[in-house]
Scaffold this motif. Structure first.
Motif: not given
Length: 351
Positions: A244-247, A270-271, A281-282, A329-330
């Motif tokens: 769950a790193t790339g986002d 990051t959560d 959430g964002e 990717q983020n």
């Protein structure tokens, strides 16, 4: 005894063997009168037609604008007259055309088809006195009311035939077609102006690995016309290949002179960790964006798909072009981020 009179004009014939003296009165004078009456069309009135016409006898009437007739020889004589159309009188009978026969008026030709319909090689035009004058109407069988009616101003009305027409279609203004009633569309309805809805579906998975550089999505792009305003909405479904790193981050490109506002709701970058089922959430908004420089970022989990909903408004300038989704990717990660098939984009023109 004289010989029998001639069959058609009843001319007097003296004895053929010469035994009868020739009489000027009956053999010459009266015969000449009959020949004179038979020469061409006989002038009469509608009440003084010949009482004993021969078959083929032609007449014209001086009191009916010169309607013309011939006798078909039937009895009684009053019922033997067949009207002949001419350019002087108003034709008062029925004119029957056989299948395939045509009626020509100048360059215009009207032909009777085998099914009983009429075919014309030119258009039908009525020069009406008022916009409410009826140009064409149609009934079925013994209908009490016409089911279809077209007026001189182009308005069309429809009804069931047993009562007056109850639905319509008409021009209400420049470039505007309107109805005062309900409109049901059984198949597709395509709108090119305000109210147009466009939809595009992502039909295959697409994966970005080890890259934070925005790239065009392979599917999610829609066209926009100059000087228009649109709202848009996207449902995006993402998954991380292994962790769950790339986002995920996203933006759009739009034509020169256009701007877009956007906001989105999704998991926090990051959560949200691998195998997470919940996260903060964002809710991020970007105003008056003109390029892909402003982005929205969302967290992506593994192995379950993560979703984000993005809304916005596109204000076009004088240049037409596409609203193109871009994403990456983020955070760069060798475990790829996949935007899943089934994601979609919708855009509605509002001005």
């Amino acid at each position: 005894m004289p010989d029998p009179s001639t069959t058609r004009l009843s001319l007097y014939k003296s004895k053929s063997d010469g035994s009868e003296l020739v009489s000027y009165t009956q053999d010459i004078g009266q015969n000449l009168d009959k020949l004179d009456a038979a020469a061409g069309f006989q002038a009469c009135t509608s009440t003084t037609r010949p009482a004993a016409p021969y078959s083929g006898k032609p007449i014209f009437e001086t009191n009916t604008s010169y309607r013309s007739y011939f006798s078909n020889g039937s009895s009684p004589a009053s019922g033997s007259w067949v009207e002949i159309p001419n350019s002087s009188g108003v034709f008062g009978g029925n004119l029957a055309l056989a299948t395939g026969s045509s009626l020509s008026i100048g360059a215009a030709t009207l032909t009777r088809l085998s099914g009983g319909g009429l075919n014309s090689n030119t258009n039908f035009q009525r020069n009406a006195a008022a916009t409410t004058d009826v140009v064409i109407s149609g009934l079925v069988g013994a209908d009490a009311f016409d089911r279809t009616r077209i007026y001189a101003d182009g308005k069309i009305e429809f009804g069931p035939g047993n009562v007056t027409r109850d639905v319509n279609l008409y021009r209400s203004g420049a470039n505007t077609l309107a109805t005062d009633d309900n409109l049901n569309v059984a198949l597709n309805l395509t709108v090119g102006g305000v109210g147009q809805v466009q939809y595009i579906l992502k039909t295959a998975d697409e994966t970005v690995t080890s890259s934070t550089t925005l790239q065009n999505d392979d599917h999610l792009v829609l066209p926009a016309v100059a000087n228009a305003v649109y709202t848009f909405a996207l449902d995006l479904y993402m998954v991380d290949t292994a962790d769950a790193t790339g986002d995920f981050k996203m933006s759009f490109t739009c034509p020169t002179g256009a701007t877009f506002d956007m906001h989105g709701a999704g998991a926090h970058t990051t959560d949200l960790g691998a195998s997470s089922t919940n996260s903060n959430g964002e809710w991020i908004g970007k105003l008056a964006t003109t390029s892909a420089g402003a982005t929205l970022g969302f967290g992506v989990s593994n192995p379950s798909a993560t979703a984000a909903r993005v809304y916005g408004r596109l204000v076009m300038g004088s240049t037409a072009g596409n609203l193109q989704l871009q994403w990456a990717q983020n955070a760069s990660d060798a475990s790829g981020t996949t935007l899943k098939a089934g994601s979609y984009m919708m855009m509605t023109r509002v001005a």
